[in-house]
Design a protein around this motif. Structure first.
Motif, PDB file in Angstrom:
ATOM      1  N   VAL A   1     -10.064 -71.313   2.969  1.00  0.00           N
ATOM      2  CA  VAL A   1     -11.189 -70.598   2.374  1.00  0.00           C
ATOM      3  C   VAL A   1     -12.155 -71.597   1.744  1.00  0.00           C
ATOM      4  CG1 VAL A   1     -11.899 -68.807   0.745  1.00  0.00           C
ATOM      5  CG2 VAL A   1      -9.679 -68.631   1.886  1.00  0.00           C
ATOM      6  N   ILE A   2     -13.449 -71.355   1.966  1.00  0.00           N
ATOM      7  CA  ILE A   2     -14.526 -72.112   1.337  1.00  0.00           C
ATOM      8  C   ILE A   2     -15.218 -71.189   0.350  1.00  0.00           C
ATOM      9  CG2 ILE A   2     -16.712 -73.328   1.703  1.00  0.00           C
ATOM     10  CD1 ILE A   2     -15.737 -73.851   4.590  1.00  0.00           C
ATOM     11  N   VAL A   3     -15.335 -71.631  -0.901  1.00  0.00           N
ATOM     12  CA  VAL A   3     -15.998 -70.836  -1.939  1.00  0.00           C
ATOM     13  C   VAL A   3     -17.398 -71.405  -2.145  1.00  0.00           C
ATOM     14  CG1 VAL A   3     -15.911 -70.020  -4.320  1.00  0.00           C
ATOM     15  CG2 VAL A   3     -13.785 -70.374  -3.035  1.00  0.00           C
ATOM     16  N   LEU A   4     -18.401 -70.532  -2.005  1.00  0.00           N
ATOM     17  CA  LEU A   4     -19.803 -70.950  -2.044  1.00  0.00           C
ATOM     18  C   LEU A   4     -20.511 -70.308  -3.226  1.00  0.00           C
ATOM     19  CD1 LEU A   4     -21.663 -72.617  -0.028  1.00  0.00           C
ATOM     20  CD2 LEU A   4     -22.456 -70.390   0.784  1.00  0.00           C
TER      21      LEU A   4
ATOM     22  N   MET B   1     -18.120 -74.882  -3.913  1.00  0.00           N
ATOM     23  CA  MET B   1     -17.413 -75.054  -5.176  1.00  0.00           C
ATOM     24  C   MET B   1     -15.958 -75.461  -4.970  1.00  0.00           C
ATOM     25  SD  MET B   1     -19.692 -74.280  -7.607  1.00  0.00           S
ATOM     26  CE  MET B   1     -20.844 -75.202  -6.564  1.00  0.00           C
ATOM     27  N   GLU B   2     -15.336 -74.920  -3.900  1.00  0.00           N
ATOM     28  CA  GLU B   2     -13.908 -75.172  -3.713  1.00  0.00           C
ATOM     29  C   GLU B   2     -13.520 -74.921  -2.264  1.00  0.00           C
ATOM     30  OE1 GLU B   2      -9.718 -74.193  -6.107  1.00  0.00           O
ATOM     31  OE2 GLU B   2     -11.603 -73.263  -6.728  1.00  0.00           O
ATOM     32  N   ILE B   3     -12.552 -75.702  -1.762  1.00  0.00           N
ATOM     33  CA  ILE B   3     -11.969 -75.503  -0.434  1.00  0.00           C
ATOM     34  C   ILE B   3     -10.455 -75.692  -0.557  1.00  0.00           C
ATOM     35  CG2 ILE B   3     -11.864 -76.239   1.973  1.00  0.00           C
ATOM     36  CD1 ILE B   3     -14.603 -77.463   1.698  1.00  0.00           C
ATOM     37  N   ALA B   4      -9.706 -74.760   0.013  1.00  0.00           N
ATOM     38  CA  ALA B   4      -8.240 -74.886   0.000  1.00  0.00           C
ATOM     39  C   ALA B   4      -7.651 -73.943   1.026  1.00  0.00           C
ATOM     40  CB  ALA B   4      -7.685 -74.571  -1.393  1.00  0.00           C
ATOM     41  N   THR B   5      -6.351 -74.086   1.283  1.00  0.00           N
ATOM     42  CA  THR B   5      -5.673 -73.083   2.098  1.00  0.00           C
ATOM     43  C   THR B   5      -5.728 -71.752   1.354  1.00  0.00           C
ATOM     44  OG1 THR B   5      -3.506 -73.470   1.093  1.00  0.00           O
ATOM     45  CG2 THR B   5      -4.094 -74.828   3.008  1.00  0.00           C
TER      46      THR B   5
ATOM     47  N   ASP C   1      -2.896 -71.452  -1.223  1.00  0.00           N
ATOM     48  CA  ASP C   1      -3.059 -72.273  -2.418  1.00  0.00           C
ATOM     49  C   ASP C   1      -4.217 -71.778  -3.281  1.00  0.00           C
ATOM     50  OD1 ASP C   1      -2.338 -74.350  -4.106  1.00  0.00           O
ATOM     51  OD2 ASP C   1      -3.642 -75.803  -3.136  1.00  0.00           O
ATOM     52  N   LEU C   2      -5.313 -71.391  -2.638  1.00  0.00           N
ATOM     53  CA  LEU C   2      -6.486 -70.954  -3.392  1.00  0.00           C
ATOM     54  C   LEU C   2      -6.195 -69.699  -4.199  1.00  0.00           C
ATOM     55  CD1 LEU C   2      -9.622 -71.751  -3.588  1.00  0.00           C
ATOM     56  CD2 LEU C   2      -9.950 -69.682  -2.227  1.00  0.00           C
ATOM     57  N   TYR C   3      -5.499 -68.743  -3.586  1.00  0.00           N
ATOM     58  CA  TYR C   3      -5.247 -67.479  -4.277  1.00  0.00           C
ATOM     59  C   TYR C   3      -4.166 -67.631  -5.348  1.00  0.00           C
ATOM     60  CZ  TYR C   3      -8.288 -64.837  -1.176  1.00  0.00           C
ATOM     61  OH  TYR C   3      -9.394 -64.363  -0.517  1.00  0.00           O
TER      62      TYR C   3
END
Length: 326
Positions: free
Chosen positions: A220-223, A229-233, A236-238
């Motif tokens: 997931v890429i958070v925009l 702002m953030e990139i992770a599996t 892991d992100l959740y």
């Protein structure tokens, strides 16, 4: 030996000039997608999600940056060269009502791209259209009907079938279920997930629905306001969102467990205008953890854990979301 990414985006920017102002819709966007991977793109309305999807496929021209698809730099191609790449990359639009012509039969809609690309005979194109309808679980006789004869969910299936007729390798799915009734959304999401796995598709999945993204995406890429702002599996992100913006988004996800209590993190104010973005970190005007230094420094996207990247100068905000009083 490291395998090259199937899609690589570097330094992508999109600016518009309007009434003497520059709208900075995207700034310095960089990410990779591996072959067969589904990457989610999330963020509030106005963050630039759709602009990324359309810029990647050159449906709109980026102001600067590089998009390399399977070893080919798309930003350097002529219109004719780009047309030859089009069958390999397709777009699923958000609105199933506006994206289908009311004057064309479903067969004409599904074979239009094949006809433009001069692929096959008329009979062969119709055969591919019928196969696409079968893949999205619609009856063969749909080919002779018109879009107004179908429900919203069925129309979106037709939109998916249109993308599949050209046998693409890469699909941008732009809010593909947001215009549908909740009862229909799960059916279409399950269909997309099944098609992706069965056909080995690579996908950029754009959505504001974080629960859907968690279900279908690998990473997931958070925009926010045109910056990552953030990139992770997804896992892991959740479980361990690192950026204050991501943490606020995650805290708003409804829990299926009525006894679970997660402290809601409310963001104050609205997303700023891209005509006048904040200096330094673009999120600082709404960030509950902002420092004076945030106004002067544009944070780099740095790796804070294996495969987990965030754009924040602070290191003291790491950890999972916790319930009140924990």
């Amino acid at each position: 030996m490291t395998t090259a990414p199937f899609l690589s985006v570097r330094g992508l920017a999109k600016h518009y000039q309007t009434r003497g102002a520059t709208l900075k819709i995207l700034q310095d966007i960089s990410f990779d997608i591996a072959k067969g991977e589904v990457v989610g793109l999330v963020g509030e309305s106005g963050s630039g999600k759709t602009t990324i999807g359309r810029s990647v496929l050159r449906l709109i021209e980026p102001t600067s940056g590089e998009v390399v698809f399977d070893g080919t730099d798309l930003t350097g191609l002529s219109s004719g060269e780009m047309r030859r790449q089009r069958p390999r990359m397709q777009y699923i639009f958000q609105d199933p009502y506006a994206s289908l012509s009311p004057r064309m039969t479903i067969g004409e809609i599904l074979t239009e791209g094949l006809k433009i690309q001069k692929i096959g005979t008329k009979a062969e194109r119709l055969q591919r259209a019928r196969k696409a309808l079968e893949q999205v679980e619609l009856p063969p006789d749909a080919i002779d009907r018109y879009a107004h004869e179908f429900s919203g969910g069925q129309r979106q299936r037709i939109g998916i079938a249109r993308a599949l007729t050209l046998a693409p390798d890469f699909i941008v799915a732009d809010e593909p279920v947001s215009a549908l009734d909740v009862s229909i959304q799960a059916q279409v999401v399950n269909l997309l997930r099944d098609l992706q796995q069965r056909l080995g598709l690579t996908m950029l999945f754009i959505s504001h629905d974080l629960a859907v993204v968690e279900y279908i995406c690998d990473r997931v890429i958070v925009l926010y306001l045109g910056r990552i702002m953030e990139i992770a599996t997804a896992e892991d992100l959740y479980a361990r969102p690192q950026h204050p913006y991501t943490r606020a988004l995650m805290s708003a996800i409804p829990s299926p467990d009525p006894t679970a209590r997660t402290k809601r993190q409310i963001l104050k104010g609205d997303i700023p205008s891209p005509a006048n973005p904040p200096s330094g970190c673009v999120f600082r005007t709404r960030c509950p953890n902002a420092l004076d230094a945030c106004a002067a420094t544009v944070p780099e996207l740095r790796e804070v854990a294996p495969g987990h990247f965030k754009a924040c100068i602070r290191d003291d905000l790491e950890g999972s979301l916790t319930p009140p009083g924990a």
